[in-house]
Write an enzyme that holds these catalytic residues in place. Structure first.
Site, mmCIF file in Angstrom:
data_model
loop_
_atom_site.group_PDB
_atom_site.id
_atom_site.type_symbol
_atom_site.label_atom_id
_atom_site.label_comp_id
_atom_site.label_asym_id
_atom_site.label_seq_id
_atom_site.Cartn_x
_atom_site.Cartn_y
_atom_site.Cartn_z
ATOM 1 N N GLY A 250 0.812 -1.212 0.000
ATOM 2 C CA GLY A 250 0.000 0.000 0.000
ATOM 3 C C GLY A 250 0.845 1.261 0.000
ATOM 4 C CG ASP A 251 3.369 1.731 3.161
ATOM 5 O OD1 ASP A 251 2.274 2.201 3.528
ATOM 6 O OD2 ASP A 251 4.016 0.903 3.828
#
Length: 301
Positions: A250-251
């Site tokens: 997600g990052d």
């Protein structure tokens, strides 16, 4: 300049333990020790894509020193704040038992040290990007994110927020450039269950009505959706590949989106760069390289 803030960074001890059994001595089959935390992950992917950023946050003790050493060894500019209370956390992640982690507490952060961070952020100027990602230590006030955005409001800074619950909703009034909930987090905000890409679009628009400019929704195996500021809605299924390590995916999506936007100022391109970066990291042992990201971008775009 891009600034990322990781309030509670960690050393991530990522291990594989075949035949893990509770109550017995288990031995690792493989292990990695990496600097962890959502903001650090964003800075790492940006660095892999050739984009400079400054990683900020709080560190303490021998683990904090090792986090700084490893971040700078990656070629990332850092400006961490040292605190005396406790030590930076160690997070244990079991690769072969999906989703199983033991995360440490992290050090206590005083109001004095919080003010040091705020003063470091005061140097930000128009068109700079500030990424606030992840949870905050229990010693910090719940309104920390909104407090920062209020202080920097009106300077033309692009705020990127990847957080959950009130940490996220409290910043919407400051019109963040990008927020990135996943479908479960988005559903929790509105008390619904969201499993299909088409289902998340109305709720992404509701967050826009509350102030968010762009809403990027990650959906793991279902892909991703961008509800963009210009009225466009972009969807993509998850690209084919073998899931190796979901930590940091997600990052990576956030970093890919930022990189794509800075390159072309085009939401479609930024979206596909985000999907490519997030998926490439999920298919890699660690966070994806530029080559891995661009190969996947060409395939999905």
């Amino acid at each position: 300049m891009i600034y990322t803030v990781t309030f509670n960074p960690s050393l991530d001890y990522i291990v594989s333990v075949g035949g893990f059994k509770l109550g017995l001595t288990n031995r690792t089959d493989s292990e990695m020790l990496l600097p962890g935390g959502k903001g650090i992950n964003v800075s790492t992917i940006l660095n892999n894509l050739g984009i400079e950023s400054t990683a900020l946050g709080f560190v303490a003790g021998f683990t904090g020193e090792e986090i700084v050493r490893r971040v700078e060894a990656l070629g990332i500019r850092s400006d961490f704040i040292s605190v005396a209370d406790g030590f930076s956390r160690i997070n244990v992640k079991l690769k072969n038992i999906d989703g199983t982690e033991i995360n440490g507490m992290g050090p206590g952060i005083s109001e004095e040290k919080t003010e040091v961070l705020l003063k470091k952020l005061d140097v930000m100027r128009e068109n700079d990007v500030l990424v606030l990602a992840g949870s905050i230590p229990a010693s910090m006030p719940d309104d920390m994110y909104s407090r920062i955005l209020k202080r920097l409001e009106g300077r033309g800074i692009r705020f990127v927020v990847d957080a959950t619950g009130e940490l996220l909703t409290n910043v919407l009034a400051y019109r963040p450039f990008l927020i990135k909930p996943n479908n479960h987090e988005l559903g929790d905000l509105f008390g619904v269950k969201l499993t299909q890409r088409s289902e998340v679009v109305p709720y992404g628009k509701k967050l826009q009505e509350r102030g968010a400019r762009n809403v990027l929704i990650s959906m793991a195996g279902e892909g991703a959706v961008l509800v963009a500021e210009d009225g466009g809605v972009h969807e993509a299924p998850a690209p084919e590949g073998n899931l190796v390590n979901a930590v940091g995916a997600g990052d990576s999506m956030v970093a890919g989106f930022i990189a794509g936007w800075m390159e072309k100022k085009d939401y479609r391109h930024a979206f596909y760069m985000g999907v490519a970066a997030g998926s490439a990291s999920a298919f890699s042992e660690y966070l994806a390289t530029k080559g891995e990201i661009m190969e996947l971008y060409e395939r999905i775009s």
